[in-house]
Scaffold this motif. Structure first.
Motif, PDB file in Angstrom:
ATOM      1  N   ALA A 341       0.848  -1.197   0.000  1.00 55.36           N
ATOM      2  CA  ALA A 341       0.000   0.000   0.000  1.00 55.36           C
ATOM      3  C   ALA A 341       0.882   1.245   0.000  1.00 55.36           C
ATOM      4  N   LEU A 342       0.504   2.241  -0.789  1.00 53.46           N
ATOM      5  CA  LEU A 342       1.341   3.429  -0.997  1.00 53.46           C
ATOM      6  C   LEU A 342       0.639   4.695  -0.513  1.00 53.46           C
ATOM      7  N   LEU A 343       1.342   5.439   0.359  1.00 49.97           N
ATOM      8  CA  LEU A 343       0.877   6.740   0.837  1.00 49.97           C
ATOM      9  C   LEU A 343       1.939   7.776   0.510  1.00 49.97           C
ATOM     10  N   ARG A 405      -2.161   1.006   9.964  1.00 50.05           N
ATOM     11  CA  ARG A 405      -2.989   0.031  10.686  1.00 50.05           C
ATOM     12  C   ARG A 405      -4.107  -0.523   9.796  1.00 50.05           C
ATOM     13  N   THR A 406      -4.691   0.336   8.971  1.00 48.18           N
ATOM     14  CA  THR A 406      -5.768  -0.105   8.090  1.00 48.18           C
ATOM     15  C   THR A 406      -5.290  -1.207   7.152  1.00 48.18           C
ATOM     16  N   HIS A 407      -4.132  -0.978   6.529  1.00 45.12           N
ATOM     17  CA  HIS A 407      -3.656  -1.948   5.545  1.00 45.12           C
ATOM     18  C   HIS A 407      -2.967  -3.143   6.196  1.00 45.12           C
ATOM     19  N   TYR A 409      -4.286  -4.501   8.854  1.00 41.93           N
ATOM     20  CA  TYR A 409      -5.471  -5.305   9.158  1.00 41.93           C
ATOM     21  C   TYR A 409      -5.984  -5.996   7.896  1.00 41.93           C
ATOM     22  N   ARG A 410      -6.036  -5.250   6.791  1.00 45.21           N
ATOM     23  CA  ARG A 410      -6.513  -5.839   5.546  1.00 45.21           C
ATOM     24  C   ARG A 410      -5.609  -6.977   5.099  1.00 45.21           C
ATOM     25  N   LYS A 411      -4.317  -6.790   5.261  1.00 40.88           N
ATOM     26  CA  LYS A 411      -3.384  -7.847   4.872  1.00 40.88           C
ATOM     27  C   LYS A 411      -3.576  -9.082   5.738  1.00 40.88           C
ATOM     28  N   ALA A 412      -3.767  -8.871   7.038  1.00 42.08           N
ATOM     29  CA  ALA A 412      -3.977 -10.004   7.950  1.00 42.08           C
ATOM     30  C   ALA A 412      -5.270 -10.741   7.614  1.00 42.08           C
ATOM     31  N   GLN A 413      -6.311  -9.989   7.276  1.00 47.68           N
ATOM     32  CA  GLN A 413      -7.582 -10.617   6.924  1.00 47.68           C
ATOM     33  C   GLN A 413      -7.465 -11.413   5.626  1.00 47.68           C
ATOM     34  N   ALA A 414      -6.722 -10.852   4.669  1.00 52.52           N
ATOM     35  CA  ALA A 414      -6.570 -11.543   3.388  1.00 52.52           C
ATOM     36  C   ALA A 414      -5.748 -12.815   3.530  1.00 52.52           C
TER      37      ALA A 414
END
Length: 449
Positions: A341-343, A405-407, A409-414
């Motif tokens: 993910a890129l910010l 934190r958002t990404h 969490y998304r990575k852990a869920q995936a």
């Protein structure tokens, strides 16, 4: 010979600097009956200004002995956990209870552009309460012996990859200013090789990804002069008795002169104000000035090969946006980045890295899904305010933390295995309650007939 003249001048001024320091102490002494006279205050202020102007500023410390974690003040210890000739990876170890869940790992890549990593003290402090913080502590090239070899842009990329391997998976990377390019390169190469240790998120802050966008005075100077001009005019060798004697470098004292000349009026005004504050006895404001310039004037040398490659590839020939950037004879392809993910973060008033130069990373890494990328333009801040100061603490840091934190969490869920679909119930041979009731009614009706 440039470095030798600088060292000779510094040595020549040493007796006068010592005399100025002694004068300041004598005139500020409470036992001196003349210390409160206007002339004595002016002379003491002038002596301090001279001593500070001719001093060599050493490497500052981070000075972060504690952090507020979960409402409790805990001790923080700095420890170099990974070391190479030109860099130490420093971990800010917090004395946390064993029962606490692990916090996200954040690798802060400090600029290797003349200042020490301590310039990011405020950045580290903002992340300490909720993260395991690591920072690149680049070494002064004049203190690295010639026998330890070269250090160029390719080596920089290799260092970043090695650090990410050391830290392991689920690491977040934040590159501040200059390292945006080599960190972007490192992530692209890791993705191209399907490296399992790619970071979860990549945050680029005020970095020169494409200096053709909104070029600043720094960018224009580099393009106008060209690489050979810098090779002839600013590269010199480290003199005796420094450990890096004979190493070709871009000296820190030239870098700080360049920085200050860009905003000379502002620096002159700041020193005039400092003189006035010393004369009128405003110790608080005088100390703020000392603290800022003790950090700002502490500079380090860069290896000549790294500096010249950066000038050529980033500022003059724009290799990355043109698709010609190479690393160890392998092309760097930002389109290979898919899992990270890129910010990107920019400052509205940034006069070092113009608006759009960091944003350009999104136009290069086009394989990153739209919901895994974000750009933030912070209003009313310059280059320094992108990673430090009140607006950084109030607006930028919370956004970066939330993105991480958002990404994560998304990575852990995936990564979780898909839940098994519930097995379909076989038709039951047993009568249901409704059937039993209906059956009973039918039987009763038959009997009645």
């Amino acid at each position: 010979m440039l470095y030798h003249w600088y060292e000779a001048t510094h040595a020549m001024l040493s007796p006068y600097r010592a005399m100025a320091d002694a004068t300041k102490l004598a005139l500020n002494s409470p036992v001196n009956p003349f210390s409160h006279m206007p002339m004595a205050k002016q002379m003491a202020a002038g002596a301090e200004m001279f001593e500070r102007a001719t001093r060599r500023y050493g490497k500052p410390g981070f000075e972060l002995p504690t952090a507020l974690v979960g409402g409790e003040r805990v001790a923080v210890t700095e420890k170099a956990v990974w070391q190479r000739p030109f860099c130490d990876l420093v971990h800010f170890q917090r004395a946390l209870p064993a029962r606490r869940r692990p916090d996200p790992k954040v690798l802060i890549v400090a600029p290797m552009s003349g200042h020490y990593a301590t310039l990011l003290r405020g950045t580290v402090e903002a992340f300490l309460p909720n993260h395991e913080v690591f920072i690149t502590d680049w070494l002064d090239a004049r203190r690295v012996p010639l026998a330890d070899g070269r250090f160029d842009l390719d080596d920089y990329v290799d260092y970043i990859v090695s650090m990410l391997h050391f830290l392991g998976p689920d690491t977040h990377v934040m590159a501040v200013c200059q390292p945006a390019v080599p960190v972007f390169m490192a992530v692209a190469r890791m993705e191209a090789e399907d490296d399992p240790f790619v970071p979860t998120t990549l945050t680029l802050m005020g970095g020169p990804i494409d200096t053709r966008s909104n070029p600043t005075a720094v960018n224009k100077l580099a393009e106008e002069r060209g690489t050979e001009w810098f090779r002839r005019n600013v590269i010199t060798t480290v003199p005796f008795p420094h450990p890096g004697m004979l190493r070709p470098v871009y000296p820190g004292f030239l870098q700080i002169n360049g920085f200050m000349s860009m905003n000379l009026d502002r620096h002159v005004d700041a020193h005039r104000e400092m003189f006035r504050n010393l004369v009128k006895g405003d110790g608080d404001n005088a100390q703020k000035h000392r603290s800022f310039y003790d950090e700002y004037l502490a500079v380090m040398d860069l290896t000549a090969e790294f500096y010249l490659q950066t000038i050529e590839r980033v500022f003059v020939e724009h290799h990355l946006p043109r698709g010609t950037m190479m690393h160890r004879n392998e092309r760097v392809d930002p389109k290979a980045i898919k899992r990270v993910a890129l910010l990107t973060v920019e400052g509205e008033k940034d006069d070092i890295t113009g608006g759009g130069q960091t944003l350009a990373a999104h136009g290069l890494a086009t394989s990153i899904p739209e919901d895994m990328r974000h750009h933030h333009l912070q209003a009313a801040v310059g280059h320094y305010g992108v990673f430090n100061g009140s607006r950084f603490r109030a607006d930028i840091a919370p956004r970066v933390m939330d993105f991480m934190r958002t990404h994560a969490y998304r990575k852990a869920q995936a990564a979780k295995p898909p839940a098994k679909a519930p097995a379909k119930d076989k038709p039951s041979t047993k009568p249901t309650v409704l059937k039993m009731i209906r059956g009973g009614r039918t039987a009763d009706a038959a009997k009645g007939s």
